[in-house]
Scaffold this motif. Structure first.
Motif, PDB file in Angstrom:
ATOM      1  N   MET A   8       0.828  -1.206   0.000  1.00  0.00           N
ATOM      2  CA  MET A   8       0.000   0.000   0.000  1.00  0.00           C
ATOM      3  C   MET A   8       0.866   1.261   0.000  1.00  0.00           C
ATOM      4  SD  MET A   8      -2.917  -1.416  -0.107  1.00  0.00           S
ATOM      5  CE  MET A   8      -3.815   0.147  -0.159  1.00  0.00           C
ATOM      6  N   VAL A   9       0.443   2.258  -0.801  1.00  0.00           N
ATOM      7  CA  VAL A   9       1.127   3.558  -0.858  1.00  0.00           C
ATOM      8  C   VAL A   9       0.082   4.631  -0.544  1.00  0.00           C
ATOM      9  CG1 VAL A   9       2.538   5.117  -2.246  1.00  0.00           C
ATOM     10  CG2 VAL A   9       2.639   2.644  -2.680  1.00  0.00           C
ATOM     11  N   PRO A  10      -0.019   5.060   0.741  1.00  0.00           N
ATOM     12  CA  PRO A  10      -1.088   5.996   1.123  1.00  0.00           C
ATOM     13  C   PRO A  10      -0.738   7.459   0.878  1.00  0.00           C
ATOM     14  CG  PRO A  10       0.086   5.230   3.077  1.00  0.00           C
ATOM     15  CD  PRO A  10       0.730   4.549   1.891  1.00  0.00           C
ATOM     16  N   ILE A  11      -1.759   8.237   0.472  1.00  0.00           N
ATOM     17  CA  ILE A  11      -1.638   9.696   0.352  1.00  0.00           C
ATOM     18  C   ILE A  11      -2.894  10.332   0.942  1.00  0.00           C
ATOM     19  CG2 ILE A  11      -1.552  11.666  -1.234  1.00  0.00           C
ATOM     20  CD1 ILE A  11       0.177  10.149  -3.077  1.00  0.00           C
ATOM     21  N   ASP A  12      -2.702  11.337   1.784  1.00  0.00           N
ATOM     22  CA  ASP A  12      -3.802  12.081   2.397  1.00  0.00           C
ATOM     23  C   ASP A  12      -4.396  13.054   1.373  1.00  0.00           C
ATOM     24  OD1 ASP A  12      -5.518  13.539   3.994  1.00  0.00           O
ATOM     25  OD2 ASP A  12      -3.931  14.533   5.154  1.00  0.00           O
ATOM     26  N   ASN A  13      -5.687  12.865   1.038  1.00  0.00           N
ATOM     27  CA  ASN A  13      -6.328  13.784   0.088  1.00  0.00           C
ATOM     28  C   ASN A  13      -7.156  14.863   0.785  1.00  0.00           C
ATOM     29  OD1 ASN A  13      -8.638  12.477   0.934  1.00  0.00           O
ATOM     30  ND2 ASN A  13      -9.390  12.009  -1.123  1.00  0.00           N
ATOM     31  N   LYS A  14      -7.155  14.848   2.133  1.00  0.00           N
ATOM     32  CA  LYS A  14      -7.873  15.862   2.929  1.00  0.00           C
ATOM     33  C   LYS A  14      -9.360  15.951   2.554  1.00  0.00           C
ATOM     34  CE  LYS A  14      -3.625  18.618   3.366  1.00  0.00           C
ATOM     35  NZ  LYS A  14      -2.778  17.751   2.506  1.00  0.00           N
ATOM     36  N   LEU A  15      -9.896  14.873   1.993  1.00  0.00           N
ATOM     37  CA  LEU A  15     -11.300  14.777   1.566  1.00  0.00           C
ATOM     38  C   LEU A  15     -11.605  15.730   0.402  1.00  0.00           C
ATOM     39  CD1 LEU A  15     -13.612  12.932   2.634  1.00  0.00           C
ATOM     40  CD2 LEU A  15     -14.498  14.900   3.850  1.00  0.00           C
ATOM     41  N   SER A  16     -10.579  16.152  -0.319  1.00  0.00           N
ATOM     42  CA  SER A  16     -10.718  17.157  -1.373  1.00  0.00           C
ATOM     43  C   SER A  16     -10.568  16.552  -2.766  1.00  0.00           C
ATOM     44  CB  SER A  16      -9.655  18.245  -1.174  1.00  0.00           C
ATOM     45  OG  SER A  16      -9.396  18.938  -2.372  1.00  0.00           O
ATOM     46  N   PRO A  17     -11.498  16.865  -3.690  1.00  0.00           N
ATOM     47  CA  PRO A  17     -11.332  16.405  -5.074  1.00  0.00           C
ATOM     48  C   PRO A  17     -10.032  16.922  -5.708  1.00  0.00           C
ATOM     49  CG  PRO A  17     -13.600  17.084  -4.708  1.00  0.00           C
ATOM     50  CD  PRO A  17     -12.824  17.480  -3.480  1.00  0.00           C
ATOM     51  N   GLN A  18      -9.689  18.179  -5.426  1.00  0.00           N
ATOM     52  CA  GLN A  18      -8.467  18.747  -6.007  1.00  0.00           C
ATOM     53  C   GLN A  18      -7.231  18.024  -5.480  1.00  0.00           C
ATOM     54  OE1 GLN A  18     -10.895  20.601  -4.470  1.00  0.00           O
ATOM     55  NE2 GLN A  18     -11.858  21.387  -6.340  1.00  0.00           N
ATOM     56  N   GLU A  19      -7.187  17.783  -4.177  1.00  0.00           N
ATOM     57  CA  GLU A  19      -6.058  17.053  -3.583  1.00  0.00           C
ATOM     58  C   GLU A  19      -5.996  15.619  -4.119  1.00  0.00           C
ATOM     59  OE1 GLU A  19      -3.682  17.973  -1.463  1.00  0.00           O
ATOM     60  OE2 GLU A  19      -4.351  19.913  -0.688  1.00  0.00           O
ATOM     61  N   SER A  20      -7.158  15.046  -4.427  1.00  0.00           N
ATOM     62  CA  SER A  20      -7.201  13.686  -4.974  1.00  0.00           C
ATOM     63  C   SER A  20      -6.547  13.629  -6.349  1.00  0.00           C
ATOM     64  CB  SER A  20      -8.647  13.191  -5.062  1.00  0.00           C
ATOM     65  OG  SER A  20      -9.252  13.171  -3.789  1.00  0.00           O
ATOM     66  N   THR A  21      -6.825  14.631  -7.171  1.00  0.00           N
ATOM     67  CA  THR A  21      -6.208  14.702  -8.497  1.00  0.00           C
ATOM     68  C   THR A  21      -4.696  14.829  -8.389  1.00  0.00           C
ATOM     69  OG1 THR A  21      -8.208  15.753  -9.386  1.00  0.00           O
ATOM     70  CG2 THR A  21      -6.200  15.964 -10.682  1.00  0.00           C
ATOM     71  N   THR A  22      -4.227  15.654  -7.452  1.00  0.00           N
ATOM     72  CA  THR A  22      -2.791  15.806  -7.218  1.00  0.00           C
ATOM     73  C   THR A  22      -2.181  14.490  -6.740  1.00  0.00           C
ATOM     74  OG1 THR A  22      -3.132  18.121  -6.622  1.00  0.00           O
ATOM     75  CG2 THR A  22      -1.051  17.126  -5.939  1.00  0.00           C
ATOM     76  N   ALA A  23      -2.902  13.791  -5.868  1.00  0.00           N
ATOM     77  CA  ALA A  23      -2.425  12.511  -5.349  1.00  0.00           C
ATOM     78  C   ALA A  23      -2.284  11.476  -6.461  1.00  0.00           C
ATOM     79  CB  ALA A  23      -3.379  11.996  -4.278  1.00  0.00           C
ATOM     80  N   VAL A  24      -3.255  11.450  -7.373  1.00  0.00           N
ATOM     81  CA  VAL A  24      -3.202  10.512  -8.497  1.00  0.00           C
ATOM     82  C   VAL A  24      -1.955  10.742  -9.329  1.00  0.00           C
ATOM     83  CG1 VAL A  24      -4.287   9.942 -10.709  1.00  0.00           C
ATOM     84  CG2 VAL A  24      -5.676  10.051  -8.639  1.00  0.00           C
ATOM     85  N   LYS A  25      -1.641  12.008  -9.623  1.00  0.00           N
ATOM     86  CA  LYS A  25      -0.447  12.331 -10.409  1.00  0.00           C
ATOM     87  C   LYS A  25       0.814  11.872  -9.688  1.00  0.00           C
ATOM     88  CE  LYS A  25       1.871  16.096 -12.877  1.00  0.00           C
ATOM     89  NZ  LYS A  25       3.213  15.610 -12.495  1.00  0.00           N
ATOM     90  N   SER A  26       0.873  12.116  -8.387  1.00  0.00           N
ATOM     91  CA  SER A  26       2.030  11.701  -7.591  1.00  0.00           C
ATOM     92  C   SER A  26       2.202  10.181  -7.611  1.00  0.00           C
ATOM     93  CB  SER A  26       1.872  12.188  -6.149  1.00  0.00           C
ATOM     94  OG  SER A  26       2.896  11.682  -5.334  1.00  0.00           O
ATOM     95  N   LEU A  27       1.108   9.458  -7.468  1.00  0.00           N
ATOM     96  CA  LEU A  27       1.171   7.990  -7.465  1.00  0.00           C
ATOM     97  C   LEU A  27       1.624   7.446  -8.814  1.00  0.00           C
ATOM     98  CD1 LEU A  27      -2.064   7.341  -5.398  1.00  0.00           C
ATOM     99  CD2 LEU A  27       0.260   6.716  -4.704  1.00  0.00           C
ATOM    100  N   ILE A  28       1.093   8.027  -9.881  1.00  0.00           N
ATOM    101  CA  ILE A  28       1.492   7.594 -11.225  1.00  0.00           C
ATOM    102  C   ILE A  28       2.979   7.847 -11.431  1.00  0.00           C
ATOM    103  CG2 ILE A  28       1.231   8.085 -13.693  1.00  0.00           C
ATOM    104  CD1 ILE A  28      -1.772   8.560 -13.125  1.00  0.00           C
TER     105      ILE A  28
END
Length: 412
Positions: free
Chosen positions: A73-93
Motif C-alpha cells: 500500500m502507498v497511502p496519500i492524504d487527500n484531505k477529503l478534497s477532489p483537487q487534492e485527490s487529483t494531485t495525489a493521483v499524479k504523484s502515485l502515477i
C-alpha cells in the motif's frame, strides 16, 4: 549433432517451460496500490482505520493468493478534497503505481475517475485502474461510468432498495425525517429514500428533509430540535464519520427516542456515541456486519487484537480477492489486461461468490440490515469495546438490491 527426435523433445520441453513461466509470470511480483483518502481533518479517524485495514488485509493475502503476488500500500492524504485527490493521483502515477483505491467521498471519486480517464487515453500501455471501495453515488456506475472504475461497495440506491424492503414490513414506522450531508451521496440518499418509499410504503409521511455541510457541523442540537418538533418516529440518514457521530450524540443528549436508519453507524467513533441509549433503535444497511462468520470474522478478531480497533471496511477483502483472482486468470499484473479480466468476473469473497457486473462495473453482492444490540453468545463481537454490536435482522440476496444501470461503457 542431435537427431530429429532429440530436437523435438528439446522443443517440447522448452515450450512447456515457457508455458509454465507464462502461467506464473506474476508470481512473487510486488503490486503497489495507491490509497487516496483523508488522514487529517474531522474524517481522519475513518481514513486512519481504513489504511490500517488495507495494510492488514494485504499482509493476509500476501501469505497466499491465487496470483502469488505481493501487495504493497502507498497511502496519500487527500484531505477529503477532489483537487487534492487529483494531485495525489499524479504523484502515485509518477511513483509507478498502477492501481488506486479510494472510498471516502463521491466528489473525490469522480475527480479520480476523470484524472485516470485522461491519463489512460494519453498513455496507452501505462494504464491505471481505480477500485472504489466506499464512494456510493449511483451516478458513478450510471451516467458517469468509466471503464477504469470498479466499485466494490453497494451503491446508495442498492442499499435503499434493501433497507426499504425491510421498512415495508415495519408497521410502526409512519413518519420519517431525512437528514443528510450536502454533497452527491447525501443528495442521493434523500432522493432515493423519497422515491422508493413512495413506491413501497406510500402511507409513510416525510416530515423533514435537511441537508447540512459535509464535515463542518460541530453541534447538531438545532437539527435534533427540528426533528423532535416534526413528530418523526424515524430518522433516515446517509451520514458518516463525525457527521453521524455528532448527530447521534446530540440525539442522545436531547432524549430523541426514535429509530435511526443508517448506512454507516459502524464507522469509527459512531458506535461509542451510540452506547446503551441507542440499543434496539439504530439500524444499518450494508454488505457486511460486525458478526460475520468464517475467515473474515477471524480477520476481524486478529485486527482487534493488533490495533484495539474494529475492522469494518470489508471491501478491502474483496479488493484483494478480485485483483489476485483476475491477475491469476490474466497471467499478468498489467492493469489493462487485469481490467478486462475483472469485467464480469465471479470470485469468492468473504460473503460467498460475488460478481463484478460487466455492464457498469458494480459489484453484485448480498446486503444485510442489522440492529445495535448488547452482545450475546450468538453475536459476541463488541464494537469499539462497548459491549454492543450490530446483529443481523434480515439478509437479502444480491438480486433483491440489484438495480438497473444506464451506463454506456466506452471501452478502449
Amino acid at each position: 549433432m542431435a537427431n530429429a527426435k532429440t530436437l523435438l523433445n528439446l522443443s517440447v520441453t522448452a515450450a512447456l517451460a515457457l508455458g509454465a513461466a507464462a502461467v506464473h509470470a506474476q508470481k512473487g511480483e510486488t503490486v503497489k496500490i495507491g490509497w487516496v483518502d483523508p488522514l487529517t481533518g474531522l474524517m481522519a479517524p475513518v481514513g486512519q482505520n481504513q489504511i490500517k485495514s488495507f495494510q492488514f488485509v494485504a499482509e493476509h493475502f500476501n501469505k497466499s493468493n491465487p496470483a502469488g503476488v505481493k501487495f504493497e500500500m502507498v497511502p496519500i492524504d487527500n484531505k477529503l478534497s477532489p483537487q487534492e485527490s487529483t494531485t495525489a493521483v499524479k504523484s502515485l502515477i509518477d511513483q509507478g503505481v498502477r492501481y488506486i483505491v479510494q472510498g471516502n467521498g463521491s466528489g473525490a471519486a469522480l475527480a479520480i475517475m476523470d484524472a485516470l480517464a485522461k491519463h489512460n487515453e494519453r498513455n496507452p500501455g501505462k494504464e491505471v485502474v481505480y477500485l472504489n471501495y466506499a464512494a456510493v453515488d449511483p451516478d458513478l456506475t450510471n451516467s458517469k461510468c468509466s471503464y477504469w472504475h470498479y466499485r466494490l461497495d453497494a451503491d446508495t440506491s442498492m442499499k435503499m432498495e434493501a433497507l426499504t424492503s425491510w421498512v415495508k414490513d415495519q408497521a410502526d414506522i409512519k413518519k420519517i425525517y431525512l437528514i443528510n450531508q450536502n454533497y452527491a451521496h447525501g443528495h442521493q440518499v434523500s432522493r432515493f429514500g423519497k422515491e422508493i418509499l413512495a413506491r413501497k410504503r406510500p402511507d409513510i409521511q416525510i416530515v423533514g428533509d435537511d441537508l447540512h455541510p459535509l464535515a463542518q457541523v460541530r453541534d447538531f442540537a438545532p437539527y435534533i430540535a427540528k426533528i423532535k418538533a416534526s413528530g418523526a418516529d424515524t430518522v433516515l440518514t446517509g451520514n458518516w464519520g463525525s457527521d453521524l457521530t455528532l448527530l447521534i450524540k446530540a440525539a442522545n443528549d436531547q432524549g430523541l427516542n426514535v429509530k435511526f436508519l443508517t448506512y454507516y453507524a459502524g464507522v469509527t467513533g459512531t458506535p461509542t456515541a451510540l452506547g446503551a441509549a441507542a440499543e434496539g433503535r439504530v439500524y444499518v444497511v450494508a454488505y457486511a456486519h460486525s458478526n460475520m462468520p468464517g475467515e473474515v470474522g477471524k480477520l476481524g478478531d486478529a485486527f482487534k487484537a493488533k490495533f484495539n480497533d474494529d475492522y469494518y471496511t470489508f471491501a478491502t477483502y474483496s479488493a484483494f480477492a478480485m485483483l489476485s483472482t483476475a491477475m491469476a486468470q490474466a497471467k499478468t499484473t498489467d492493469p489493462a489486461k487485469v481490467a478486462a479480466t475483472m469485467e464480469g468476473l465471479k470470485f469468492k469473497s468473504f460473503n460467498g461468490e460475488v460478481e463484478m457486473r460487466k455492464g457498469d462495473h458494480q459489484l453484485q453482492q448480498a446486503l444485510f440490515v442489522t440492529v445495535w444490540k448488547k452482545t450475546d453468545a450468538k453475536h459476541p463481537y463488541s464494537v469499539e469495546n462497548t459491549g454492543y454490536g450490530f446483529q443481523p435482522v434480515k439478509a437479502y440476496d444480491a438480486y433483491v438490491a440489484s438495480t438497473p444501470t444506464s451506463c454506456q461503457m466506452k471501452r478502449p
